[in-house]
Design a protein around this motif. Sequence first.
Motif, mmCIF file in Angstrom:
data_model
loop_
_atom_site.group_PDB
_atom_site.id
_atom_site.type_symbol
_atom_site.label_atom_id
_atom_site.label_comp_id
_atom_site.label_asym_id
_atom_site.label_seq_id
_atom_site.Cartn_x
_atom_site.Cartn_y
_atom_site.Cartn_z
ATOM 1 N N THR A 1 -0.759 -13.030 3.208
ATOM 2 C CA THR A 1 -0.823 -12.196 2.009
ATOM 3 C C THR A 1 -1.869 -12.749 1.042
ATOM 4 O OG1 THR A 1 0.823 -13.447 0.731
ATOM 5 C CG2 THR A 1 1.666 -11.776 2.254
ATOM 6 N N LEU B 1 6.238 -8.915 -1.229
ATOM 7 C CA LEU B 1 5.465 -9.544 -2.308
ATOM 8 C C LEU B 1 5.287 -8.578 -3.468
ATOM 9 C CD1 LEU B 1 3.740 -11.846 -3.443
ATOM 10 C CD2 LEU B 1 1.796 -10.929 -2.135
ATOM 11 N N LEU C 1 8.461 -16.302 -3.177
ATOM 12 C CA LEU C 1 8.811 -15.373 -2.106
ATOM 13 C C LEU C 1 9.564 -16.092 -0.985
ATOM 14 C CD1 LEU C 1 8.659 -12.520 -1.019
ATOM 15 C CD2 LEU C 1 6.405 -13.045 -0.060
ATOM 16 N N ALA D 1 -0.979 -13.726 -1.926
ATOM 17 C CA ALA D 1 -0.135 -14.359 -2.934
ATOM 18 C C ALA D 1 -0.745 -15.660 -3.431
ATOM 19 C CB ALA D 1 1.253 -14.641 -2.352
ATOM 20 N N GLU E 1 3.495 -17.654 -6.350
ATOM 21 C CA GLU E 1 4.154 -16.460 -5.821
ATOM 22 C C GLU E 1 4.683 -16.701 -4.418
ATOM 23 O OE1 GLU E 1 1.670 -12.866 -8.059
ATOM 24 O OE2 GLU E 1 0.922 -13.714 -6.178
ATOM 25 N N ASP F 1 3.866 -7.855 2.826
ATOM 26 C CA ASP F 1 3.125 -7.424 1.628
ATOM 27 C C ASP F 1 4.016 -6.607 0.708
ATOM 28 O OD1 ASP F 1 0.644 -8.606 2.137
ATOM 29 O OD2 ASP F 1 0.072 -6.996 3.498
#
Length: 415
Positions: A305, A344, A315, A307, A311, A341
């Motif tokens: 991702t 997220l 997650l 991120a 983050e 995704d």
Amino acid sequence: MSHTAEAYAWRLRVHGKSTPRKFLLVRIAGMTSDDTMSCYAKVATLAAYLDIDPRRTKEYLSDLAADGNVSVLERTHPDGRQRDSRIFMHGPWDAFGGTGEPFAEIELPKSSKPMDPTPSIEVTPEMRQELWRRYTEYAEEFGRFPDGTPRCRWRLGSRAHSIVCWYGVGNLVVHTGRAASVLEVTDTDHKNKPVPEQVRLRYLDDSTESDWVRVEDLTEPFEENPSSEGGDENSTPGGTESSPQGGTESSPQGGTESSPLESSSEAKRESSSSGGTQGSGKEEEEPPSARTTGTTPLELVLAATDATEAEARALVEVLRPEAKKSLGGFIRTLATRGDLDHRLWLLRRERAPQPRMGASEATGPDAVCSEHREPLDCPVCAVLHPRMAQLLLNKFGPVRRPDLAARLAPADTPA
């Protein structure tokens, strides 16, 4: 008799455009009950309804299972004799067998009233877990023989088998250190003689396909160093101790003691091997199969991702309780299916300065179903299994979803 299942079966384009297979599916749909979307039937009985040879009916039923329209639970008497099978029909009521993707549908002529296509369904972890629980319970209905072999088992290759068994079709496994998805699974050879369970694979690093591989040569994917994220290296599997498929002893998913997933595309990731937490444009340009080969949950999220590190850590902690055995394997599965995704995105939305209105703060019903983008009363929610509908009602509340509240209200309680 389920009018819902039968009406849905008539909408479908079955096995390309196979009329006899479609008639068989419609006959099965007409025999199913609304509460379980299943029926008990012998091949000879179905053959009599279609007025065809039982061997041909058996072939058609196998095709329906391979296409995902039905799953067959094979059952036996205590003395080992075969009982009539229990056939489950898949559709929007169970998120199309846990895939979320609707089946192909017919097109009516322009002179007829057009049909709205059945929308796809977002399969949440809660839905997936509920399906796993239900299909596991069905498979344990009659218990086991004295030697531990289950008296019921899902037919290999069916969607129910993929949900309860870790090496089912579409699931991720590891073979000789390479991540792969399962294309086929069988327990018979080309002469239809029994053999140990084996699978055909498509490797994620180069998209090549394997010959038949024994299940005992596979392992479940999981991270090499789960303790680096503060996780429990020996996470507890969920559910019962043994698999309905009788494959192994350690997990309802048929889990064996796995070896770490070794990266099969290390050459593609040399630039990031010294710092697994650093995202780069090069990683984003790599194919998905090369973006999910991190060795810890944090690295997997960062590789798959966009991120940030903060983050990604958040997650990982959100996903950790949902992983029944392997957190890394769970993250890889989400990434492969394109769900990581989305998770997220949900995390970012929850952490935004203006949080979304909760169920308790709602002042009126939603105009559109947030799950299926359909106006209320949502036609997809109307045919969901009651337990899945209850999950949505718990999420949004009766004020926002009065249609679900009315559907799930006790018979003697006014809506």
